[in-house]
Design an enzyme around this catalytic site. Structure first.
Site, PDB file in Angstrom:
ATOM      1  N   HIS A  67     -10.041   2.707 -10.812  1.00  0.00           N
ATOM      2  CA  HIS A  67     -10.975   3.052  -9.570  1.00  0.00           C
ATOM      3  C   HIS A  67     -10.405   2.784  -8.489  1.00  0.00           C
ATOM      4  CE1 HIS A  67     -15.026   3.820  -8.078  1.00  0.00           C
ATOM      5  NE2 HIS A  67     -14.601   2.858  -7.051  1.00  0.00           N
ATOM      6  N   GLU A  68     -10.427   1.342  -8.707  1.00  0.00           N
ATOM      7  CA  GLU A  68      -9.771   0.450  -7.478  1.00  0.00           C
ATOM      8  C   GLU A  68      -8.295   0.866  -7.296  1.00  0.00           C
ATOM      9  OE1 GLU A  68     -11.910  -0.605  -5.401  1.00  0.00           O
ATOM     10  OE2 GLU A  68     -13.722  -0.719  -7.078  1.00  0.00           O
ATOM     11  N   HIS A  71      -8.059   4.064  -5.064  1.00  0.00           N
ATOM     12  CA  HIS A  71      -8.168   3.878  -3.757  1.00  0.00           C
ATOM     13  C   HIS A  71      -6.986   3.649  -3.012  1.00  0.00           C
ATOM     14  CE1 HIS A  71     -12.372   4.571  -3.704  1.00  0.00           C
ATOM     15  NE2 HIS A  71     -12.681   3.487  -4.297  1.00  0.00           N
TER      16      HIS A  71
END
Length: 166
Positions: A67-68, A71
């Site tokens: 998820h991170e 980004h």
């Protein structure tokens, strides 16, 4: 060590997909509170919550790390876009091969600080001390995403109703 391996593995997927070499982010473990992780795009840095990592192990590695990292990869590939927009979703699903979940569902009992009950027309919301203090200082107002009503502190309403009954 598992975190770094997961980042390296996911970076390799992105490198292969886009046929380029993405710059690996730096990692630290300084996130506190309810957040599992935060990506700092311009700094090319990911910060993780060490308590949630320890308590959730493999689930954390499978969900939060991609998820991170997504980004960071989206920023490097596309620049500034919506945080969980179509580019991020594509990066999660097509490139990293994981579901594009925006929120984690980990038990946060051990990391939640003091919380304050606020109500709206449809439910009770638990706000952090930071948000509570911002409201008390008249700097902020929060609105329920469901009923679109302003949140009110329960104690304030209790005092108001007690004073009006006299």
């Amino acid at each position: 060590m598992q975190v770094q391996r997961a980042i390296t593995r996911n970076l390799a997927k992105a490198n292969g997909y886009f046929n380029k070499t993405f710059k690996p982010p730096t990692v630290n473990y300084t996130v506190r509170g309810l957040k599992a992780g935060v990506a700092y795009l311009q700094q090319n840095q990911i910060r993780f919550n060490p308590i949630l990592l320890q308590e959730n192990g493999q689930a954390f590695i499978q969900q939060v790390i991609p998820h991170e990292l997504a980004h960071i990869l989206v920023f490097q590939q596309f620049g500034h876009v919506l945080p969980h927009g179509k580019e991020w979703q594509m990066m999660m699903e097509q490139v990293l091969g994981t579901s594009a979940e925006v929120y984690h569902t980990f038990n946060t009992q051990n990391v939640a600080g003091q919380q304050f009950a606020y109500i709206c027309a449809c439910q009770t919301h638990l706000l952090s001390i930071r948000l509570h203090n911002a409201i008390l200082k008249n700097k902020r107002q929060y609105i329920c995403k469901q009923c679109k009503q302003v949140l009110y502190y329960k104690d304030v309403l209790a005092n108001y109703s007690n004073n009006t009954k006299k």
